[in-house]
Enzyme design. Sequence first.
Site, PDB file in Angstrom:
ATOM      1  N   LYS A 133      -6.077   1.833  -5.250  1.00  0.00           N
ATOM      2  CA  LYS A 133      -6.880   0.658  -4.907  1.00  0.00           C
ATOM      3  C   LYS A 133      -7.861   0.308  -6.020  1.00  0.00           C
ATOM      4  O   LYS A 133      -8.194  -0.870  -6.223  1.00  0.00           O
ATOM      5  CB  LYS A 133      -7.615   0.881  -3.586  1.00  0.00           C
ATOM      6  CG  LYS A 133      -6.714   0.837  -2.372  1.00  0.00           C
ATOM      7  CD  LYS A 133      -6.046  -0.525  -2.217  1.00  0.00           C
ATOM      8  CE  LYS A 133      -5.289  -0.641  -0.901  1.00  0.00           C
ATOM      9  NZ  LYS A 133      -4.686  -1.987  -0.728  1.00  0.00           N
TER      10      LYS A 133
ATOM     11  N   THR B 190      -5.831   0.105  12.312  1.00  0.00           N
ATOM     12  CA  THR B 190      -4.436  -0.273  12.097  1.00  0.00           C
ATOM     13  C   THR B 190      -3.576   0.978  12.176  1.00  0.00           C
ATOM     14  O   THR B 190      -4.083   2.097  12.290  1.00  0.00           O
ATOM     15  CB  THR B 190      -4.242  -0.930  10.715  1.00  0.00           C
ATOM     16  OG1 THR B 190      -4.524   0.048   9.695  1.00  0.00           O
ATOM     17  CG2 THR B 190      -5.161  -2.136  10.535  1.00  0.00           C
TER      18      THR B 190
ATOM     19  N   SER C 213      -9.903  -1.957  -1.528  1.00  0.00           N
ATOM     20  CA  SER C 213     -10.693  -1.034  -0.715  1.00  0.00           C
ATOM     21  C   SER C 213     -11.854  -0.490  -1.524  1.00  0.00           C
ATOM     22  O   SER C 213     -11.706  -0.190  -2.719  1.00  0.00           O
ATOM     23  CB  SER C 213      -9.826   0.135  -0.234  1.00  0.00           C
ATOM     24  OG  SER C 213     -10.615   1.108   0.430  1.00  0.00           O
TER      25      SER C 213
END
Length: 227
Positions: A155, A184, A128
């Site tokens: 990340k 999501t 990300s």
Amino acid sequence: MTITLITGANKGIGFETARQLLALGHEVYIGARDVERGEKAAVALGSRFVQLDVTDDASVRSALATIDSAEGRLDVLVHNAGILETDLDGPAALRSFDTNAVGIVRVTEAALPLLRRSSNPTVVTVSSSAGSFWAVTNPERPEFGLPLALYSASKSAATMLTVQYAKSQPGIKFNALEPGPTATDMTAAFNIGRPVEESARQVVRLATLGPSGPTGTFQDEAGELPW
């Protein structure tokens, strides 16, 4: 036949990535913690299922042993499993890093012997840009205002692990991806994101690189990103 394993693939980007790679002729193994959900996803897709909890060493070893026994190699590994913790405390930090960073080490180390038997081994880490120092300090970027310290930090670690593996394993392509803001379960609280089909296409792009494709990069759909 290209043999592919996707972690955390019973829903979201992982599930859609599996669907798209199956359409391209891959033999796809769905990795998921929950057996019932994983098996249901595999049946829906027409793929295979392995129980795989990236936070559990025995589970990871068992999943890769199953693939080794059935296929003898692994061509593509997609690190897709991840969590987003909104709390900021020690237990949340441990969960975040165990899944988003340490899990990458567990699965990669177990998969390396199988990947080395492939003629075109490829590893994709769904990372990300929330873990990019460049992005989170740039007021013009959406990451600037995201209050996600643990997700961002874990990340960032995922991207660094990708680069370090690319350096230490020159025969295997390792690339990290910012898939784009995606709608999501994990992002539902932020009410943002595009359909998973669009983001999964970016995972598929890196998962289907040829032998001369790049390695050690952090990319989004427009190309390499600073981080």
